[in-house]
Design an enzyme around this catalytic site. Structure first.
Site, PDB file in Angstrom:
ATOM      1  N   LEU A 107       2.504  -1.875   4.438  1.00 54.53           N
ATOM      2  CA  LEU A 107       2.146  -0.471   4.476  1.00 54.53           C
ATOM      3  C   LEU A 107       3.401   0.389   4.431  1.00 54.53           C
ATOM      4  O   LEU A 107       4.267   0.261   5.304  1.00 54.53           O
ATOM      5  CB  LEU A 107       1.373  -0.196   5.777  1.00 54.53           C
ATOM      6  CG  LEU A 107       0.772   1.170   5.927  1.00 54.53           C
ATOM      7  CD1 LEU A 107      -0.397   1.335   4.971  1.00 54.53           C
ATOM      8  CD2 LEU A 107       0.309   1.371   7.363  1.00 54.53           C
ATOM      9  N   CYS A 108       3.492   1.251   3.431  1.00 55.29           N
ATOM     10  CA  CYS A 108       4.644   2.155   3.326  1.00 55.29           C
ATOM     11  C   CYS A 108       4.546   3.191   4.448  1.00 55.29           C
ATOM     12  O   CYS A 108       3.642   4.028   4.457  1.00 55.29           O
ATOM     13  CB  CYS A 108       4.677   2.846   1.970  1.00 55.29           C
ATOM     14  SG  CYS A 108       6.041   4.018   1.829  1.00 55.29           S
ATOM     15  N   ILE A 109       5.468   3.131   5.376  1.00 53.82           N
ATOM     16  CA  ILE A 109       5.400   3.994   6.554  1.00 53.82           C
ATOM     17  C   ILE A 109       5.588   5.471   6.196  1.00 53.82           C
ATOM     18  O   ILE A 109       4.947   6.337   6.795  1.00 53.82           O
ATOM     19  CB  ILE A 109       6.388   3.549   7.662  1.00 53.82           C
ATOM     20  CG1 ILE A 109       6.098   4.293   8.979  1.00 53.82           C
ATOM     21  CG2 ILE A 109       7.831   3.700   7.211  1.00 53.82           C
ATOM     22  CD1 ILE A 109       4.711   4.078   9.534  1.00 53.82           C
ATOM     23  N   PHE A 169       0.845  -1.190   0.000  1.00 51.95           N
ATOM     24  CA  PHE A 169       0.000   0.000   0.000  1.00 51.95           C
ATOM     25  C   PHE A 169       0.880   1.239   0.000  1.00 51.95           C
ATOM     26  O   PHE A 169       1.739   1.411   0.870  1.00 51.95           O
ATOM     27  CB  PHE A 169      -0.916  -0.010   1.226  1.00 51.95           C
ATOM     28  CG  PHE A 169      -1.907  -1.136   1.193  1.00 51.95           C
ATOM     29  CD1 PHE A 169      -3.170  -0.940   0.681  1.00 51.95           C
ATOM     30  CD2 PHE A 169      -1.554  -2.398   1.647  1.00 51.95           C
ATOM     31  CE1 PHE A 169      -4.081  -1.980   0.621  1.00 51.95           C
ATOM     32  CE2 PHE A 169      -2.453  -3.445   1.594  1.00 51.95           C
ATOM     33  CZ  PHE A 169      -3.723  -3.237   1.072  1.00 51.95           C
ATOM     34  N   ALA A 173       2.357   6.635   4.865  1.00 50.07           N
ATOM     35  CA  ALA A 173       1.383   6.612   5.956  1.00 50.07           C
ATOM     36  C   ALA A 173       1.549   7.834   6.860  1.00 50.07           C
ATOM     37  O   ALA A 173       0.563   8.494   7.213  1.00 50.07           O
ATOM     38  CB  ALA A 173       1.538   5.322   6.757  1.00 50.07           C
TER      39      ALA A 173
END
Length: 125
Positions: A77-79, A39, A82
């Site tokens: 999840l791409c931090i 994501f 995010a």
């Protein structure tokens, strides 16, 4: 078995997010091994615990949870993306303030590179 990696860049309220889930289910039915969903951009909003969607609308987060549970597909999840969108798993004043659903694994772009390298096919939706 062919390996597929998927990158989702659309928000949970987008029709394209529902299309991404449908695509993944069709790929599984066609015999693909989905090695991970990454994501990125507005796609990270799919992991938000604080989005409320009316009951009569598509429930993206529960659909991602079901996909993960049924097929053991990692949801990365791409931090960085995010954090730019207000999602965090950091501690604040000694208290956990995570607003990221626990189904998702926090990662970076290096994970996307690994998925791309391992997959026979990569699709961005």
């Amino acid at each position: 078995m062919k390996k597929l990696a998927v990158m989702v860049t659309t928000a949970p309220h987008s029709n394209y997010t529902a299309t991404a889930l449908d695509y993944i289910h069709c790929a599984i039915d066609a015999g693909y091994q989905v090695i991970g969903v990454f994501f990125y951009q507005d796609g990270v909003l799919n992991a938000s615990q604080h989005l409320t969607v009316p009951n009569d609308e598509f429930q993206a987060i529960s659909s991602w949870r079901q996909l993960h549970k049924a097929h053991n597909i990692p949801l990365y999840l791409c931090i960085s993306a995010a954090q730019k969108r207000g999602l965090s798993d950091e501690l604040e004043q000694g208290e956990a303030t995570s607003n990221i659903d626990e189904t998702f694994t926090i990662s970076g772009l290096g994970e996307l590179v690994s998925l791309t390298d391992e997959a026979d096919k990569v699709v961005q939706l």
